[in-house]
Design a protein around this motif. Structure first.
Motif, PDB file in Angstrom:
ATOM      1  N   GLU A 139       3.173 -11.402  15.728  1.00  0.00           N
ATOM      2  CA  GLU A 139       4.786 -10.625  15.350  1.00  0.00           C
ATOM      3  C   GLU A 139       4.678 -10.146  14.591  1.00  0.00           C
ATOM      4  OE1 GLU A 139       6.422 -14.792  14.218  1.00  0.00           O
ATOM      5  OE2 GLU A 139       5.886 -15.595  15.405  1.00  0.00           O
ATOM      6  N   ASN A 140       3.884  -9.568  13.579  1.00  0.00           N
ATOM      7  CA  ASN A 140       4.055  -8.699  12.743  1.00  0.00           C
ATOM      8  C   ASN A 140       3.031  -7.580  12.872  1.00  0.00           C
ATOM      9  OD1 ASN A 140       7.263  -9.678  11.169  1.00  0.00           O
ATOM     10  ND2 ASN A 140       5.746 -11.411  11.219  1.00  0.00           N
ATOM     11  N   TYR A 141       3.282  -6.563  12.805  1.00  0.00           N
ATOM     12  CA  TYR A 141       2.360  -5.711  11.549  1.00  0.00           C
ATOM     13  C   TYR A 141       2.225  -5.304  10.286  1.00  0.00           C
ATOM     14  CZ  TYR A 141       0.118  -1.289  11.314  1.00  0.00           C
ATOM     15  OH  TYR A 141      -0.514   0.423  11.363  1.00  0.00           O
ATOM     16  N   ILE A 142       1.162  -5.967   9.893  1.00  0.00           N
ATOM     17  CA  ILE A 142       1.836  -5.948   8.292  1.00  0.00           C
ATOM     18  C   ILE A 142       0.682  -4.813   7.608  1.00  0.00           C
ATOM     19  CG2 ILE A 142       0.706  -7.842   6.273  1.00  0.00           C
ATOM     20  CD1 ILE A 142       1.477  -9.556   8.461  1.00  0.00           C
ATOM     21  N   LEU A 143       1.340  -4.177   6.554  1.00  0.00           N
ATOM     22  CA  LEU A 143       0.771  -3.531   5.500  1.00  0.00           C
ATOM     23  C   LEU A 143       0.616  -3.726   4.654  1.00  0.00           C
ATOM     24  CD1 LEU A 143       2.166   0.276   7.092  1.00  0.00           C
ATOM     25  CD2 LEU A 143       0.229  -0.939   7.600  1.00  0.00           C
ATOM     26  N   LYS A 144      -0.881  -4.677   3.818  1.00  0.00           N
ATOM     27  CA  LYS A 144      -1.319  -5.056   2.900  1.00  0.00           C
ATOM     28  C   LYS A 144      -2.024  -4.670   2.038  1.00  0.00           C
ATOM     29  CE  LYS A 144      -2.522  -9.745   2.634  1.00  0.00           C
ATOM     30  NZ  LYS A 144      -1.292  -9.822   1.237  1.00  0.00           N
ATOM     31  N   ASN A 145      -1.249  -4.993   0.657  1.00  0.00           N
ATOM     32  CA  ASN A 145      -1.574  -3.594  -0.601  1.00  0.00           C
ATOM     33  C   ASN A 145      -1.648  -2.079  -0.405  1.00  0.00           C
ATOM     34  OD1 ASN A 145      -2.882  -6.382  -1.920  1.00  0.00           O
ATOM     35  ND2 ASN A 145      -4.457  -5.884  -0.471  1.00  0.00           N
ATOM     36  N   VAL A 146      -1.031  -1.860  -0.004  1.00  0.00           N
ATOM     37  CA  VAL A 146      -0.215   0.111   0.101  1.00  0.00           C
ATOM     38  C   VAL A 146      -0.138   0.266  -1.184  1.00  0.00           C
ATOM     39  CG1 VAL A 146       1.237   0.794   0.726  1.00  0.00           C
ATOM     40  CG2 VAL A 146       1.136  -1.109   2.433  1.00  0.00           C
ATOM     41  N   HIS A 147      -0.062   1.200  -1.235  1.00  0.00           N
ATOM     42  CA  HIS A 147      -0.554   1.909  -3.183  1.00  0.00           C
ATOM     43  C   HIS A 147      -1.728   3.325  -2.766  1.00  0.00           C
ATOM     44  CE1 HIS A 147      -4.642  -0.119  -2.979  1.00  0.00           C
ATOM     45  NE2 HIS A 147      -4.619   0.998  -4.169  1.00  0.00           N
ATOM     46  N   ILE A 148      -1.416   4.481  -4.097  1.00  0.00           N
ATOM     47  CA  ILE A 148      -1.380   5.245  -3.993  1.00  0.00           C
ATOM     48  C   ILE A 148      -2.393   4.644  -4.868  1.00  0.00           C
ATOM     49  CG2 ILE A 148       0.061   6.940  -3.208  1.00  0.00           C
ATOM     50  CD1 ILE A 148       0.477   7.573  -5.775  1.00  0.00           C
ATOM     51  N   GLU A 149      -3.959   5.939  -4.559  1.00  0.00           N
ATOM     52  CA  GLU A 149      -4.833   5.947  -5.953  1.00  0.00           C
ATOM     53  C   GLU A 149      -5.030   7.193  -5.742  1.00  0.00           C
ATOM     54  OE1 GLU A 149      -9.006   3.891  -5.525  1.00  0.00           O
ATOM     55  OE2 GLU A 149      -7.219   2.708  -5.597  1.00  0.00           O
ATOM     56  N   THR A 150      -4.841   7.201  -7.311  1.00  0.00           N
ATOM     57  CA  THR A 150      -5.190   8.754  -7.457  1.00  0.00           C
ATOM     58  C   THR A 150      -5.821   8.744  -9.279  1.00  0.00           C
ATOM     59  OG1 THR A 150      -4.334  10.895  -8.523  1.00  0.00           O
ATOM     60  CG2 THR A 150      -3.155   9.175  -8.734  1.00  0.00           C
ATOM     61  N   ASN A 151      -6.924   9.483  -9.474  1.00  0.00           N
ATOM     62  CA  ASN A 151      -7.393  10.029 -11.045  1.00  0.00           C
ATOM     63  C   ASN A 151      -6.902  11.182 -11.903  1.00  0.00           C
ATOM     64  OD1 ASN A 151      -8.251  12.243  -9.515  1.00  0.00           O
ATOM     65  ND2 ASN A 151     -10.876  12.024  -9.738  1.00  0.00           N
ATOM     66  N   SER A 152      -5.784  11.636 -11.217  1.00  0.00           N
ATOM     67  CA  SER A 152      -4.632  12.971 -12.164  1.00  0.00           C
ATOM     68  C   SER A 152      -4.200  12.163 -12.693  1.00  0.00           C
ATOM     69  CB  SER A 152      -4.428  12.751 -11.204  1.00  0.00           C
ATOM     70  OG  SER A 152      -2.988  14.139 -11.597  1.00  0.00           O
ATOM     71  N   LYS A 153      -4.455  12.679 -13.892  1.00  0.00           N
ATOM     72  CA  LYS A 153      -4.083  12.232 -15.406  1.00  0.00           C
ATOM     73  C   LYS A 153      -2.226  12.739 -14.950  1.00  0.00           C
ATOM     74  CE  LYS A 153      -3.783  12.492 -19.577  1.00  0.00           C
ATOM     75  NZ  LYS A 153      -4.548  12.810 -21.792  1.00  0.00           N
ATOM     76  N   ASP A 158       3.800  -4.864   0.177  1.00  0.00           N
ATOM     77  CA  ASP A 158       3.248  -5.590   1.589  1.00  0.00           C
ATOM     78  C   ASP A 158       4.400  -5.387   2.126  1.00  0.00           C
ATOM     79  OD1 ASP A 158       0.277  -6.994   1.051  1.00  0.00           O
ATOM     80  OD2 ASP A 158       1.294  -8.882   0.934  1.00  0.00           O
ATOM     81  N   ILE A 159       4.044  -4.539   3.190  1.00  0.00           N
ATOM     82  CA  ILE A 159       5.192  -3.816   4.628  1.00  0.00           C
ATOM     83  C   ILE A 159       4.776  -4.760   5.442  1.00  0.00           C
ATOM     84  CG2 ILE A 159       6.578  -2.221   5.336  1.00  0.00           C
ATOM     85  CD1 ILE A 159       5.078  -0.144   3.071  1.00  0.00           C
ATOM     86  N   ILE A 160       6.191  -5.167   6.187  1.00  0.00           N
ATOM     87  CA  ILE A 160       5.997  -6.309   7.349  1.00  0.00           C
ATOM     88  C   ILE A 160       7.469  -5.605   8.217  1.00  0.00           C
ATOM     89  CG2 ILE A 160       6.655  -8.431   8.500  1.00  0.00           C
ATOM     90  CD1 ILE A 160       5.899  -9.455   5.412  1.00  0.00           C
ATOM     91  N   ILE A 161       6.641  -5.113   9.420  1.00  0.00           N
ATOM     92  CA  ILE A 161       7.951  -4.888  10.254  1.00  0.00           C
ATOM     93  C   ILE A 161       7.251  -5.369  11.323  1.00  0.00           C
ATOM     94  CG2 ILE A 161       7.519  -2.625  11.728  1.00  0.00           C
ATOM     95  CD1 ILE A 161       6.282  -0.641   9.823  1.00  0.00           C
ATOM     96  N   PRO A 162       8.543  -5.808  12.019  1.00  0.00           N
ATOM     97  CA  PRO A 162       8.187  -6.729  13.515  1.00  0.00           C
ATOM     98  C   PRO A 162       7.685  -6.265  14.329  1.00  0.00           C
ATOM     99  CG  PRO A 162      10.329  -6.151  12.240  1.00  0.00           C
ATOM    100  CD  PRO A 162       9.442  -5.934  11.894  1.00  0.00           C
TER     101      PRO A 162
END
Length: 137
Positions: free
Chosen positions: A38-52, A88-92
């Protein structure tokens, strides 16, 4: 630096190593893709950076990170703010068909003067830049 076909007259932190203008700083969009019928789920969406520097700009609200989700077959487009904290981002699923493009960009929320880093590649080392509001960082 170039994103798509647009070049920038200042260094941009990019996940593609051949376009990244920093020696050691990294940037990546992290997520898990799940389809449940039913849905396209993007789970644990975040940016990862080591840039102070980027972390300071995000914490001081001088920049924001966005995710863009696009499907050219259905003309679906969605963008929303993301951060270092997972969400999380959920798209039908009925809004999508075929290939789905997912990208991320971090942009200035106001003009940043004297933008500089000790981690710039040699071409930019020792220089500072003015980053206009809404320009990529």
């Amino acid at each position: 630096m170039q994103i798509g076909k647009k070049g920038f007259p200042y260094p941009v932190l990019n996940n593609a190593k051949n376009f990244n203008c920093y020696v050691n700083d990294t940037y990546a969009l992290e997520l898990e893709e799940i389809e449940d019928g039913e849905n396209y789920i993007l789970k644990n969406v975040h940016i990862e950076t080591n840039s102070k520097l980027l972390k300071e700009l995000l914490n001081d609200n001088k920049c924001k990170a966005m995710i863009m989700i696009e499907c050219s077959s259905t003309l679906f487009k969605h963008s929303e703010e993301i951060s270092i904290e997972p969400k999380d981002i959920i798209i039908p699923i009925n809004k999508l068909s075929g290939r789905v493009e997912i990208s991320s960009i971090t942009y200035a929320t106001d003009t940043i003067t004297d933008f500089k880093s000790l981690d710039f590649i040699d071409d930019y080392s020792g220089y500072s830049f003015k980053i206009e509001k809404y320009c990529p960082i």
